[in-house]
Write an enzyme that holds these catalytic residues in place. Structure first.
Site, PDB file in Angstrom:
ATOM      1  N   GLU A  98      -4.076  -9.653   3.172  1.00 50.55           N
ATOM      2  CA  GLU A  98      -5.407  -9.216   3.670  1.00 50.55           C
ATOM      3  C   GLU A  98      -6.844 -10.288   3.814  1.00 50.55           C
ATOM      4  O   GLU A  98      -7.023 -10.258   5.136  1.00 50.55           O
ATOM      5  CB  GLU A  98      -5.308  -7.901   3.654  1.00 50.55           C
ATOM      6  CG  GLU A  98      -4.593  -6.418   4.281  1.00 50.55           C
ATOM      7  CD  GLU A  98      -3.166  -6.626   3.618  1.00 50.55           C
ATOM      8  OE1 GLU A  98      -2.532  -5.382   3.574  1.00 50.55           O
ATOM      9  OE2 GLU A  98      -3.529  -6.836   2.186  1.00 50.55           O
ATOM     10  N   GLU A 131       1.265  -0.735   0.450  1.00 51.82           N
ATOM     11  CA  GLU A 131      -0.141   0.046   0.138  1.00 51.82           C
ATOM     12  C   GLU A 131       0.405   0.928  -0.081  1.00 51.82           C
ATOM     13  O   GLU A 131       0.626   2.628  -0.322  1.00 51.82           O
ATOM     14  CB  GLU A 131      -0.799   0.202   1.418  1.00 51.82           C
ATOM     15  CG  GLU A 131      -2.333  -1.278   0.895  1.00 51.82           C
ATOM     16  CD  GLU A 131      -3.067  -1.235   2.107  1.00 51.82           C
ATOM     17  OE1 GLU A 131      -4.198  -1.012   2.169  1.00 51.82           O
ATOM     18  OE2 GLU A 131      -2.896  -1.562   3.200  1.00 51.82           O
TER      19      GLU A 131
END
Length: 259
Positions: A133, A113
């Site tokens: 995730e 990210e």
């Protein structure tokens, strides 16, 4: 060249380039609050200092970043986010000036990210990128799920998000996610070559071009030229614009003043 550090993040200036390095190789540069604070301070300096035109963000010890430091989070109970800037002091508010990610090793979870919050990516062969995730029962909520479809096709972004498996630097390059693919150990050097090439251009024009490229994602066809006009007009009426034309006519290197 000047250098500074907060132990977790190293910062040095090379010409007009700000080089920021996460310095926690013992935990694959996982982000704790000290890292978030260090990156946030570096991004503020990048935008505030007129002598700095572009930034390069990298990791130490042969890897980029493995995401949030889960052990630190478990023991300290503090998420490594900075008010107004988000995770790692960057993900919710990237700098106005260009930022290049120089990636060796892993850039996964929050580390990926961070990469997606940068404008360009230089990666070494053997590096890997991913949002795992979903495999852990959580959501990548620091911009990855929103930025990934801007970099890849919707189908490929969806596959990465739902499957959670990493992809190689070679695959990321083939998909257009990585700008330049280099040999292991050369990511930072290659990122600096790219940064210096960009830095040779007029800083006002570079910053405004980034602003338009990013902002236009949300502009409709009906409004896009009106939204672009004041940004472009401010640059095209600058002293640097006149200098660029004069340097071209006189066949010499332009001397940018940033005004």
């Amino acid at each position: 060249m000047s250098e500074a550090t907060n132990a977790a993040v190293g910062v040095r200036v090379d010409g007009h380039v700000l080089i920021v390095s996460i310095q926690r190789p013992q935990v694959r540069n996982a982000v704790n609050m000290a890292v978030a604070q260090g990156i946030a301070a570096a991004m503020e300096e990048l935008d505030a200092n007129p002598a700095l035109h572009i930034g390069v963000l990298t990791g130490s010890g042969g890897t980029f970043c493995a995401g949030m430091d889960l052990k630190a989070f478990a023991y300290e109970g503090v998420e490594p986010a900075i008010e107004g800037r988000g995770f790692a002091g960057l993900c919710e508010a990237p700098p106005r000036k260009p930022l290049i990610a120089a990636v060796e090793g892993h850039a996964v979870a929050g580390g990926f990210e961070i990469v997606l919050a940068c404008d360009m990516v230089v990666a070494a062969r053997g590096a890997s990128f991913g949002l795992p995730e979903a495999k852990r029962g959580i959501v990548a909520s620091s911009g990855g799920l929103m930025r990934l479809p801007q970099r890849l096709s919707a189908n490929l972004a969806m596959e990465m998000a739902l499957l959670g498996d990493p992809i190689s630097a070679e695959q990321a390059h083939a998909w257009g996610l990585v700008n330049r693919l280099v040999e292991p150990g050369q990511a930072l050097a290659a990122a600096l070559v790219l940064a210096r090439a960009i830095d040779a251009n007029a800083p006002l024009a570079v910053a405004a071009s980034k602003q338009i490229v990013q902002g236009s994602r949300n502009w409709s066809d009906a409004e896009m030229f009106e939204r672009q006009r004041p940004i472009a007009r401010a640059v095209n009426g600058s002293a640097d614009a006149r200098e660029g034309a004069a340097a071209f006519a006189q066949k010499r290197v332009a001397r940018w003043r940033g005004c």
